[in-house]
Design a protein around this motif. Structure first.
Motif, short mmCIF file in Angstrom:
data_model
loop_
_atom_site.label_atom_id
_atom_site.label_comp_id
_atom_site.label_asym_id
_atom_site.label_seq_id
_atom_site.Cartn_x
_atom_site.Cartn_y
_atom_site.Cartn_z
N ASP A 49 0.83 -1.21 0.00
CA ASP A 49 0.00 0.00 0.00
C ASP A 49 0.86 1.26 0.00
O ASP A 49 0.53 2.25 -0.67
CB ASP A 49 -0.93 0.01 1.21
CG ASP A 49 -2.03 -1.04 1.11
OD1 ASP A 49 -2.58 -1.21 0.02
OD2 ASP A 49 -2.31 -1.71 2.12
N THR A 65 -4.86 3.39 -2.35
CA THR A 65 -5.49 2.24 -1.69
C THR A 65 -5.87 2.55 -0.25
O THR A 65 -6.64 1.83 0.36
CB THR A 65 -4.55 1.03 -1.72
OG1 THR A 65 -3.30 1.39 -1.11
CG2 THR A 65 -4.28 0.58 -3.15
N THR A 400 -10.11 1.12 -6.26
CA THR A 400 -8.74 1.17 -5.73
C THR A 400 -8.60 0.67 -4.30
O THR A 400 -7.71 -0.14 -4.02
CB THR A 400 -8.17 2.60 -5.83
OG1 THR A 400 -8.57 3.19 -7.05
CG2 THR A 400 -6.66 2.58 -5.76
N PRO A 401 -9.42 1.12 -3.34
CA PRO A 401 -9.24 0.65 -1.96
C PRO A 401 -9.50 -0.84 -1.79
O PRO A 401 -9.09 -1.43 -0.77
CB PRO A 401 -10.28 1.47 -1.17
CG PRO A 401 -10.60 2.64 -2.03
CD PRO A 401 -10.49 2.14 -3.42
N LEU A 403 -8.62 -3.27 -4.07
CA LEU A 403 -7.79 -4.06 -4.98
C LEU A 403 -7.12 -5.23 -4.29
O LEU A 403 -6.72 -5.15 -3.12
CB LEU A 403 -6.71 -3.17 -5.60
CG LEU A 403 -7.13 -2.17 -6.68
CD1 LEU A 403 -6.01 -1.19 -6.95
CD2 LEU A 403 -7.51 -2.90 -7.97
N LYS A 408 -3.18 -4.43 -7.50
CA LYS A 408 -2.31 -3.32 -7.14
C LYS A 408 -1.03 -3.34 -7.97
O LYS A 408 -0.56 -2.30 -8.45
CB LYS A 408 -1.97 -3.37 -5.65
CG LYS A 408 -3.16 -3.12 -4.73
CD LYS A 408 -2.79 -3.34 -3.26
CE LYS A 408 -4.02 -3.18 -2.37
NZ LYS A 408 -3.74 -3.47 -0.95
#
Length: 448
Positions: A49, A65, A400-401, A403, A408
């Motif tokens: 992340d 993320t 996105t958060p 993934l 990623k």
């Protein structure tokens, strides 16, 4: 060991050097962000992340993320801001400028790397261009921060207001899309000062340093570069056309239902500007109409201009492809503004278009396998994310958060390719290969 590393960096080509430096800078940034000193909780952040955030920052993208406001403290946010500035202006620009101010000589190799990273051809321009880029960027970003401070300082207080003004001015100018407001600019739909300031900063950053130098010296030179004319023409068409199309696609939407005609116009203009690699959002993109989403994807894919802080296939690529297609239909020369487009430019434009579409298709296929699409969404949930990362935009429909590690990794790869440039990346992969000397007879192939 040190000598081996030094010898390696002195022997590799300029494109490979640029690729490796972007990866190295983003990884160092990721390591710094992963430490407890950078997080609000005082705990370690997962390296994947932290690295994703660093890649997004140095590639001036904006996809994250973890929530920038909630997760990172002021140390972490400042690291992100430094990475954005490095990515926006170019690490070679900052590095060589530092060399100049230290009184050190720039060797021919550094000149070549800088020419490659800035997309210029004349080595005699380097010193003056560097000085201009730094001065111009500082003036624009400081001016943007001062104007944003008119709203942010009364809203957040002096220290926080100044920091927020500087952060968002740099982020907008560098077309990064990072915000400290929690929901980007959704809460500022009725605030013309903030919206217009960000629109202007995004456009200035997206036009490119060469174009602005040409415009600022117009009174002295009394002429514009051919490149500048093309960039301005395509940019104006995309801005006006995009604004009108968004006004049509969202006319029955609830997004700006209670706003005046003027504020609707400003918000439609913002919708046309931000996909051009900026990433700030004035709406929840899950509420955008299907036609609006498709238009956003098209604008993201086109992106900003060559030599700018933005990504995408670039406006000049689009212009080249349009002129080439028009000449093929009308059987006329590939002429624009009384100049012919060279064959080399056409080959590059076709390569960028095809390779960009292939990469987006490949990445989309992987994410369709690895990621989960929530109920009520379709393939656009994935496509928006992929094109956003490829064009270093930062817009998202919420993927996105959520993934997976594979997702990623794929999107980090897309961001790096999008920021470095397709030509630079693929040239670096083919450096050292000698062209084949074998010639074959041409065959007849049915086309169309």
């Amino acid at each position: 060991m040190f000598n081996r590393v030094q010898n390696f960096f002195t022997q590799i080509s300029a494109p490979i050097y640029i690729v490796l430096m972007f990866v190295l800078i983003s990884f160092i940034g990721g390591l710094l962000l992963a430490t407890p000193l950078a997080s609000q909780s005082g705990q370690w952040t997962k390296l994947i992340d932290a690295w994703f955030t660093a890649v997004s920052a140095v590639c001036v993208t904006g996809n994250v993320t973890v929530n920038t406001t909630e997760h990172w403290n002021y140390i972490g946010r400042t690291i992100i801001l430094i990475l954005i500035e490095i990515g926006g202006l170019g690490f070679m620009t900052l590095w060589v400028t530092l060399f100049i101010y230290m009184g050190k000589q720039i060797n021919l190799r550094l000149h070549k790397v800088l020419l490659e990273s800035l997309n210029i051809s004349d080595i005699s321009e380097v010193r003056d261009l560097l000085r201009y880029i730094i001065q111009f960027s500082l003036i624009v970003q400081i001016s943007g921060a001062v104007i944003l401070g008119i709203d942010f300082i009364p809203r957040f207080g002096w220290l926080k207001g100044i920091y927020y003004s500087v952060f968002h001015s740099i982020s907008a100018f560098c077309n990064a899309g990072f915000d400290l407001l929690g929901d980007s600019l959704v809460g500022f739909q009725d605030n013309p000062l903030v919206l217009i300031t960000c629109i202007v900063l995004i456009i200035i950053g997206g036009l490119g340093f060469i174009v602005w130098r040409d415009l600022l010296t117009f009174n002295r030179n009394q002429k514009l570069l051919w490149h500048t004319k093309i960039v301005l023409m395509i940019t104006i068409v995309l801005l006006i056309g995009g604004t009108i199309l968004f006004a049509i696609t969202e006319q029955d939407s609830v997004l700006f239902q209670n706003q005046s005609g003027l504020m609707k116009g400003i918000n439609y203009l913002f919708l046309a500007v931000t996909p051009r690699t900026a990433g700030y959002s004035n709406i929840d993109y899950t509420l955008l109409s299907p036609a609006g989403i498709f238009l956003t994807i098209v604008l993201m894919f086109i992106g900003a201009s060559s030599g700018s802080t933005g990504g995408g296939i670039k406006t000049t690529t689009l212009a080249t492809l349009l002129i080439f297609s028009s000449s093929a239909i009308h059987r006329k020369g590939r002429i624009i503004f009384k100049r012919a487009i060279p064959d080399g430019a056409i080959l590059k434009a076709v390569f960028i278009l095809i390779s960009g579409m292939v990469l987006i298709t490949f990445a989309t296929m992987i994410l369709l396998i690895t990621e989960t699409i929530p109920p009520g969404f379709g393939i656009e949930y994935i496509v928006v994310e992929v094109v956003s990362c490829f064009s270093t935009v930062g817009l998202s429909m919420g993927l996105t958060p959520n993934l997976t590690p594979i997702g990623k990794t794929v999107l980090m790869f897309m961001m790096l390719i999008g920021r470095i440039g397709l030509l630079t990346v693929f040239w670096s992969a083919n450096m050292g290969r000698k062209p084949s000397k074998i010639k074959y007879p041409q065959g007849n192939l049915m086309i169309g």
